[in-house]
Structure formats: structure tokens, C-alpha cells
Scaffold this motif. Sequence first.
Motif, PDB file in Angstrom:
ATOM      1  N   CYS A 458       0.817  -1.209   0.000  1.00 25.97           N
ATOM      2  CA  CYS A 458       0.000   0.000   0.000  1.00 25.97           C
ATOM      3  C   CYS A 458       0.856   1.266   0.000  1.00 25.97           C
ATOM      4  O   CYS A 458       1.971   1.277   0.520  1.00 25.97           O
ATOM      5  CB  CYS A 458      -0.904   0.036   1.241  1.00 25.97           C
ATOM      6  SG  CYS A 458      -1.900  -1.454   1.501  1.00 25.97           S
ATOM      7  N   VAL A 459       0.303   2.317  -0.578  1.00 29.48           N
ATOM      8  CA  VAL A 459       0.856   3.663  -0.478  1.00 29.48           C
ATOM      9  C   VAL A 459      -0.197   4.513   0.211  1.00 29.48           C
ATOM     10  O   VAL A 459      -1.349   4.568  -0.233  1.00 29.48           O
ATOM     11  CB  VAL A 459       1.191   4.252  -1.856  1.00 29.48           C
ATOM     12  CG1 VAL A 459       1.665   5.695  -1.723  1.00 29.48           C
ATOM     13  CG2 VAL A 459       2.244   3.410  -2.554  1.00 29.48           C
ATOM     14  N   ALA A 462      -2.211  11.137   0.939  1.00 30.83           N
ATOM     15  CA  ALA A 462      -1.540  12.308   1.499  1.00 30.83           C
ATOM     16  C   ALA A 462      -2.086  12.632   2.886  1.00 30.83           C
ATOM     17  O   ALA A 462      -3.290  12.735   3.085  1.00 30.83           O
ATOM     18  CB  ALA A 462      -1.721  13.504   0.572  1.00 30.83           C
ATOM     19  N   SER A 465      -1.781   7.844   7.620  1.00 32.81           N
ATOM     20  CA  SER A 465      -0.798   6.842   8.038  1.00 32.81           C
ATOM     21  C   SER A 465      -1.527   5.617   8.596  1.00 32.81           C
ATOM     22  O   SER A 465      -1.483   5.341   9.798  1.00 32.81           O
ATOM     23  CB  SER A 465       0.156   7.420   9.088  1.00 32.81           C
ATOM     24  OG  SER A 465      -0.575   7.979  10.174  1.00 32.81           O
ATOM     25  N   PHE A 490       3.668  -1.102   3.680  1.00 27.72           N
ATOM     26  CA  PHE A 490       3.493   0.304   3.330  1.00 27.72           C
ATOM     27  C   PHE A 490       4.793   0.843   2.714  1.00 27.72           C
ATOM     28  O   PHE A 490       5.838   0.817   3.356  1.00 27.72           O
ATOM     29  CB  PHE A 490       3.093   1.116   4.574  1.00 27.72           C
ATOM     30  CG  PHE A 490       1.778   0.684   5.150  1.00 27.72           C
ATOM     31  CD1 PHE A 490       0.593   1.213   4.678  1.00 27.72           C
ATOM     32  CD2 PHE A 490       1.720  -0.285   6.155  1.00 27.72           C
ATOM     33  CE1 PHE A 490      -0.624   0.807   5.199  1.00 27.72           C
ATOM     34  CE2 PHE A 490       0.512  -0.709   6.675  1.00 27.72           C
ATOM     35  CZ  PHE A 490      -0.666  -0.159   6.200  1.00 27.72           C
ATOM     36  N   TRP A 491       4.687   1.286   1.467  1.00 28.07           N
ATOM     37  CA  TRP A 491       5.820   1.867   0.748  1.00 28.07           C
ATOM     38  C   TRP A 491       5.528   3.327   0.442  1.00 28.07           C
ATOM     39  O   TRP A 491       4.376   3.756   0.413  1.00 28.07           O
ATOM     40  CB  TRP A 491       6.071   1.120  -0.553  1.00 28.07           C
ATOM     41  CG  TRP A 491       6.545  -0.298  -0.413  1.00 28.07           C
ATOM     42  CD1 TRP A 491       6.837  -0.959   0.736  1.00 28.07           C
ATOM     43  CD2 TRP A 491       6.758  -1.228  -1.472  1.00 28.07           C
ATOM     44  NE1 TRP A 491       7.234  -2.247   0.470  1.00 28.07           N
ATOM     45  CE2 TRP A 491       7.202  -2.445  -0.888  1.00 28.07           C
ATOM     46  CE3 TRP A 491       6.649  -1.167  -2.856  1.00 28.07           C
ATOM     47  CZ2 TRP A 491       7.506  -3.571  -1.643  1.00 28.07           C
ATOM     48  CZ3 TRP A 491       6.951  -2.281  -3.620  1.00 28.07           C
ATOM     49  CH2 TRP A 491       7.383  -3.476  -3.014  1.00 28.07           C
ATOM     50  N   ASP A 492       6.583   4.065   0.173  1.00 24.57           N
ATOM     51  CA  ASP A 492       6.403   5.474  -0.211  1.00 24.57           C
ATOM     52  C   ASP A 492       5.794   5.601  -1.606  1.00 24.57           C
ATOM     53  O   ASP A 492       5.086   6.569  -1.903  1.00 24.57           O
ATOM     54  CB  ASP A 492       7.748   6.215  -0.179  1.00 24.57           C
ATOM     55  CG  ASP A 492       8.285   6.364   1.237  1.00 24.57           C
ATOM     56  OD1 ASP A 492       7.470   6.338   2.185  1.00 24.57           O
ATOM     57  OD2 ASP A 492       9.512   6.487   1.386  1.00 24.57           O
ATOM     58  N   ALA A 493       6.083   4.619  -2.474  1.00 21.86           N
ATOM     59  CA  ALA A 493       5.550   4.652  -3.839  1.00 21.86           C
ATOM     60  C   ALA A 493       5.606   3.242  -4.411  1.00 21.86           C
ATOM     61  O   ALA A 493       6.414   2.416  -3.984  1.00 21.86           O
ATOM     62  CB  ALA A 493       6.352   5.612  -4.722  1.00 21.86           C
ATOM     63  N   ARG A 514      13.678  -6.349  -1.374  1.00 27.39           N
ATOM     64  CA  ARG A 514      13.574  -5.934   0.029  1.00 27.39           C
ATOM     65  C   ARG A 514      13.537  -7.111   0.994  1.00 27.39           C
ATOM     66  O   ARG A 514      13.558  -6.924   2.206  1.00 27.39           O
ATOM     67  CB  ARG A 514      12.301  -5.100   0.233  1.00 27.39           C
ATOM     68  CG  ARG A 514      12.267  -3.796  -0.556  1.00 27.39           C
ATOM     69  CD  ARG A 514      11.008  -3.017  -0.254  1.00 27.39           C
ATOM     70  NE  ARG A 514      10.918  -1.780  -1.023  1.00 27.39           N
ATOM     71  CZ  ARG A 514      10.376  -0.653  -0.578  1.00 27.39           C
ATOM     72  NH1 ARG A 514       9.868  -0.597   0.650  1.00 27.39           N
ATOM     73  NH2 ARG A 514      10.315   0.416  -1.344  1.00 27.39           N
TER      74      ARG A 514
END
Length: 529
Positions: A458-459, A462, A465, A490-493, A514
Motif C-alpha cells: 500500500c501507499v 496524502a 498513516s 506500506f511503501w512510499d511509492a 527488500r
Amino acid sequence: MNLSRFVTQAARREPGGVAFVWGELELSWAELDARVEAMAAALQGRFGVAKGERVLVQSQNCNQMFEAMFACFRAGAVYVPTNFRQTPDEVAYLAQASGASGLICNASFPAHAAAVAAACPDLRFTIAIGEADFGPDWDALAAEHRGAHAAEVPVFRDDPCWFFFTSGTTGRPKAAVLTHGQMAFVVNNHLCDLMPGLTSADASLVVAPLSHGAGVHALTQVAKGVKTVLLPGERFDVEAAFRLIERWRVSTIFTVPTILKLLVEHEAAGRFDHSSLRSVIYAGAPMYREDQKRALKVLGPKIVQYFGLGEVTGAITVLPAALHAAEDGEDVKLGTCGVERTGMEVSIQDDAGSAVQPGKTGEICVIGPAVFAGYYDNPEANAKAFRNGWFRTGDLGHLDAQGFLFITGRASDMYISGGSNVYPREIEEKILTHPGVGEVAVLGVPDPLWGEVGIAVCVAAAGASPTEAELAAFLDGKMARYKLPKRFLFWDALPKSAYGKITKKMVREELERRGDLGAPGDAPARRSA
């Protein structure tokens, strides 16, 4: 008709009309046709290009790449564009696989030119876009051959005009052979189903690489004398896009769901006038429902979806603007990618090739004039791709009683957990209804107990969290237990292809990099449905 004659026809109608815009550059139809004619003459006269020869083109979007497509067509050659973000070795493979006899390469890719030359001893010529030491400059050649006329090359319906390389999500890319007759049908089909009513008063903004779907749309725009407007830079710039929409009164855009999502979520959407837009067309992947709602809220009822692979040049189904509902309701067909394109037929088939009943999942197969001629020099791939005349897309889905198509996902994306088939797209749609999630990809991974289980990458939206426990609780009761992901990461992108698409292959590769494919020891216990 040779497809390059679209340019000549537009030049006859409105020679001084604006044909092409890129930054400060504006080309009239007369100027564009003259440059295409000059370069077709150069290809034939200086470089000896004969009908059917393949010319590889490695470049980011620019006027010379746009011209190259039509110059290749006019010379009777086969246009072979690459994804410009590919590595030198990858592009060298495309040159070999296509049997290219020439290369047109942007000056910013000297390593690619060198790799192609080293891999292809029979390569006869290289033309540079810009000053480079690996070949003469395109603009200089166009000036040198100004006024020269290309020899008329008769083309027929089944003559190849474009090698459209597949994305290579499974194995190495394959060259799908597109023909003059097929593409003429696709142009008419696009005008009929996606953007009816186009005239020379219209303008089209290009926000994706011309090497693939955006190039097909550009060909369609040229057929009606529509202005083609490029973004000024190589990177996608939302504010620049809206500025150009306002400046040129852009009426059509072709894009993909991830780019459309960026457009409508950017604050620039509220600062620039985009009322001229009539058809904002998205393809390449189905759009998630929550993203659809946002796009409709920002742009209004102007978004059009089509489903289709490169092998069918996009022409499988269409969901027109009138069938995009801004709110959910009993009469709204959530998740559909629409109905069959004009002149095309869709069949949902089982493993034996028999059509299944409405509502039952099977492989999406298609037949009609938009289907490609087959993969170049690849009989094994052709044998797998066609069955009883039907092209097998490799996508899974079902038709309802009214003929609306619903895509479940790629056959390769489906996984089996505890003996039950799991289709990631259904899960992704549910996860995206959580306000804290902006993007998600669900994949099946090996599990010692269940065979396979799901991982949701997931990302966060904005300012949000969300936690793993929060998402697990949110989904509980919304679907059968065997479908629930075992883990939430949870990834940044999310990694995306050069065309802005989230591909499961790239997500899986990143998971492996990863070290996140192993099952955690404290994962929540799973219960049967």
C-alpha cells in the motif's frame, strides 16, 4: 491508403493551420508534410530503405519522433519505436528481434546507438536526432532533402507498418505486427467510439510516450487535422499540462489511470481553465472506482475508458462518458470496462476454448479487424496467442447479460489460496475504499499452509498513516476470509512502468529485493470462509 497521407490531406485542407506544438516550436500542416516528405525521400534515396524494412526509433517525445512515424510509413518501411527508458542492452535486443536495418536515435542516447550497432552487424545506417557523432542529424537531412519527393510505395491492407513491442511483463518483449489496414480500422474505430466529432478546431495533449498508445492516438488526431501538443519536458508535469490545456483549448487527452489520478489530485486543477476538455481517455489498466469518482468530481462527465492490449491496438471495449456514474447506485455497473468496440467481438472462454455463460469467469478472447497480424518471427508465441481464430488476451473476466465486460485481472495475477481462486483486483478495489490508502497492489505469494496467500503493498494517501491492523479490521466482513491479505506493507511509492502503469512483475521484484516475500511468524491466523 498509406497512413502517412493523413498528413498530406490535412496540409491540403489547411496548409497554414497549426499541426504540432512543442515548447516554442509550432509546425504548420504544410511544414510538417514537407518535413515528412523530405525524410521519406532521405530514407529511400540516401539510405536505400525498401518496402518492409524495419527502422528502429529510440527517442523521447519530440517533433522528430512524431515525424519519423509518418516518414517510415511514407517510405514503405516498418516503424519500430522503443520505450526510450529501456537500457542499451534491452534496445539492442529489440533491434535484433525486429531485424532492423536502420536506427533513428536521439542524441541523448549514445550508449543505445553503440549497443545497437554492436549487436546488429547488418545495420546499414543510424540517424541522430540532434548533433551526435554516431550519425547525421535529422534536421540537417530534412533541410538537405527539402523539395525532394519520396517514391510512391503501394501498400495493401496486410502490409506491416508498425512493430508494437509488448511490455514484456512475462518474458522478453515480442514484436506485434500492426498493418496499414488494421491501423486504418483502428483510427476510424477510435474516432467512432472514443472521441466523435473531432475537427481541426480541436487540440490534443500528449502526456505519454509516443512509442505506444499515445502514438496510436496521435495518428488518429492527425487523421482529422487536430493539433498535437507535447509537454515541454521529458518528465510529466501536472501544472504544465493544465497550462497547455488552457492555452490551446485542449479537447482530448489520452492517458493511463495513474496519470489521470495525478492530474485530478493536483491543486493546479482548480487554477487553470480546463472547460475545453471533452474526452479524457484512459486505458492501459482498469481505473479503481474511488479514483473514478474523484476524476468525475474534478473534470465532470468527460472521462472515457477503453480496454485493449497492444496486440489489439486498444480496441476491445469502451465505457463512454455517459456510462461513468459519479455516485454509486443500484443501476450503476461498478467495475465494468464497458461494451464491445464497434466491429469487435468479445468471448469469455474456458480452457478448452468454449464460450462460458454470462457471469462466469474465463479468459477474455477477442476477434475483429483491430487484432494484429501476429508476432514477428515467433511461431511459438502465435500458437499460444490464437485459438480457433480468437486472440487470447491472457486477461480474466466475465460478461454480464447485457454484454458489459468486467475484468478480474491477468491470468498470471490470479493465485490459489486453500484451493480457492483469488483475484487481486477485487481485493484492491475494497482496500482503496479506505480513505487512508492512495494506491495498492495485491500479489499472491507462497505459503506452507494455504499454498498461496495475499500480500497487499500500500501507499498511504496524502496526510494519512494507516496501520496493518487498521486495514485488516476495515476489510473484515467485506469479503470472504480466504481473500483477505495475510500481510499489509506500506511503501512510499509503487514501482511503475514507463507508461505509468503499476505492474505486478515490478512490485514482485521489489518485494524480492527488500526481502519481504517471507511470511512473518506472527501473521494473523486465517480462517476458512
